[in-house]
Structures are given as structure tokens and as C-alpha cells.
Design a protein around this motif. Structure first.
Motif, mmCIF file in Angstrom:
data_model
loop_
_atom_site.group_PDB
_atom_site.id
_atom_site.type_symbol
_atom_site.label_atom_id
_atom_site.label_comp_id
_atom_site.label_asym_id
_atom_site.label_seq_id
_atom_site.Cartn_x
_atom_site.Cartn_y
_atom_site.Cartn_z
ATOM 1 N N GLN A 66 82.536 82.761 37.110
ATOM 2 C CA GLN A 66 82.283 84.101 36.585
ATOM 3 C C GLN A 66 83.101 85.143 37.336
ATOM 4 O O GLN A 66 83.697 86.028 36.725
ATOM 5 C CB GLN A 66 80.794 84.430 36.672
ATOM 6 N N SER A 67 83.151 85.059 38.654
ATOM 7 C CA SER A 67 83.903 86.039 39.450
ATOM 8 C C SER A 67 85.389 86.009 39.123
ATOM 9 O O SER A 67 86.025 87.059 39.017
ATOM 10 C CB SER A 67 83.718 85.778 40.945
ATOM 11 N N GLU A 70 85.938 87.585 35.697
ATOM 12 C CA GLU A 70 85.774 89.038 35.798
ATOM 13 C C GLU A 70 86.958 89.696 36.497
ATOM 14 O O GLU A 70 87.386 90.787 36.116
ATOM 15 C CB GLU A 70 84.458 89.365 36.505
ATOM 16 N N ARG A 71 87.537 89.034 37.512
ATOM 17 C CA ARG A 71 88.728 89.581 38.183
ATOM 18 C C ARG A 71 89.918 89.625 37.239
ATOM 19 O O ARG A 71 90.679 90.585 37.223
ATOM 20 C CB ARG A 71 89.075 88.746 39.416
ATOM 21 N N VAL A 73 89.826 89.790 33.925
ATOM 22 C CA VAL A 73 89.565 90.858 32.957
ATOM 23 C C VAL A 73 89.885 92.215 33.588
ATOM 24 O O VAL A 73 90.490 93.079 32.949
ATOM 25 C CB VAL A 73 88.108 90.806 32.446
ATOM 26 N N GLY A 74 89.537 92.392 34.860
ATOM 27 C CA GLY A 74 89.879 93.633 35.551
ATOM 28 C C GLY A 74 91.385 93.830 35.659
ATOM 29 O O GLY A 74 91.884 94.952 35.538
ATOM 30 N N SER A 79 88.822 97.342 27.104
ATOM 31 C CA SER A 79 87.366 97.472 27.051
ATOM 32 C C SER A 79 86.872 96.785 25.788
ATOM 33 O O SER A 79 87.643 96.551 24.859
ATOM 34 C CB SER A 79 86.949 98.949 27.040
ATOM 35 N N TRP A 81 85.047 93.746 25.957
ATOM 36 C CA TRP A 81 85.015 92.298 26.188
ATOM 37 C C TRP A 81 83.614 91.753 25.955
ATOM 38 O O TRP A 81 82.622 92.401 26.269
ATOM 39 C CB TRP A 81 85.421 91.994 27.627
ATOM 40 N N PHE A 83 81.334 88.545 27.255
ATOM 41 C CA PHE A 83 81.266 87.499 28.280
ATOM 42 C C PHE A 83 80.193 86.487 27.901
ATOM 43 O O PHE A 83 79.159 86.851 27.351
ATOM 44 C CB PHE A 83 80.913 88.113 29.641
ATOM 45 N N ALA A 92 85.520 85.097 28.710
ATOM 46 C CA ALA A 92 85.482 86.462 28.193
ATOM 47 C C ALA A 92 86.426 86.497 27.006
ATOM 48 O O ALA A 92 87.536 85.960 27.062
ATOM 49 C CB ALA A 92 85.935 87.447 29.262
#
Length: 129
Positions: A66-67, A70-71, A73-74, A79, A81, A83, A92
Motif C-alpha cells: 500500500q505504501s 501511494e508513493r 500515485v504521489g 486526483s 484515484w 484504491f 490504484a
């Protein structure tokens, strides 16, 4: 315990005008170089709009699925998304929707970031990364 897994990032980009393919590919490479390398520019059986380019980027990662998603996607931005998943698989997905900002560039029409356990990959693909 952290396990090694494959991170795949797939995106569909539609060039704005003819001859735009090289610029789109360069933009994609620049935007995703922190994640991995482009391994395929036309993936079947994914549907794609006429004139579009499907790009797949993959890299071997270790840590929380997950981390990592998320990184990424960052990094690619945008905007809107969605998950899903947990544990050994997480993803995602971005697709055009009301008010959403496209990731990577305004040329993006669809994007997926997904983790895949190494054991779920065919042996021939486990060595890539």
C-alpha cells in the motif's frame, strides 16, 4: 515482514496531434524514471483509443504494498484515484471522471498502479525489474 514484489504501472496516453508520439514517450519516461523502466509500449489485450500509446513500467520493490502504491500515485500526481486491495496485492486506478485531474499529463486517459507477489509471476518475468 517485508517481501519483494513487482510493481506495475500501466497508462494509456493519447497524443494531441500527429507526430506527438515521441514527445509523449519522452514525457512518460521522465515522469516514471523514479519507478522503473518502460518495458512495453503496446500491451494486448487492453483496449485503447485509436492513436493512443499504452505504456507499462515495472520495478521490483520491497516494503508495504500500500505504501509503495501511494508513493507512486504521489509521484505521478492527478486526483480521482480509486484504491483497493490489501496485504500482498494493492492497486490504484485512475480514469476520467468529473472533476478529476489526470496523472502524468493531460494526455493520460487511463492509469493503473498495481503490486504483484513474485510467486504470482511466471518464472520468465521474475528476473525483470
Amino acid at each position: 515482514m517485508d517481501q519483494e514484489f513487482r510493481l506495475e504501472l500501466r497508462l494509456v496516453i493519447v497524443p494531441i496531434e500527429s507526430g506527438d508520439d515521441e514527445r509523449v514517450l519522452a514525457l512518460t519516461q521522465q515522469s516514471t524514471s523514479a519507478v522503473g523502466s518502460i518495458v512495453d509500449v503496446d500491451i494486448k489485450p487492453y483496449a485503447k483509443p485509436p492513436g493512443s500509446c499504452i505504456v507499462r513500467v515495472e520495478a521490483n520493490c520491497t516494503g508495504s504494498h500500500q505504501s509503495v502504491v501511494e508513493r507512486v500515485v504521489g509521484l505521478v500526481g492527478g486526483s480521482g484515484w480509486d484504491f483497493s486491495g490489501s496485504g500482498e496485492e494493492f492497486e490504484a486506478i485512475w480514469f476520467p471522471q468529473s472533476g478529476a485531474i489526470p496523472p502524468v499529463s493531460v494526455l493520460t486517459t487511463w492509469m493503473q498502479v498495481q503490486t504483484i507477489p513474485m510467486r504470482a509471476l511466471p518464472p520468465s518475468r521474475r528476473l525483470r525489474g
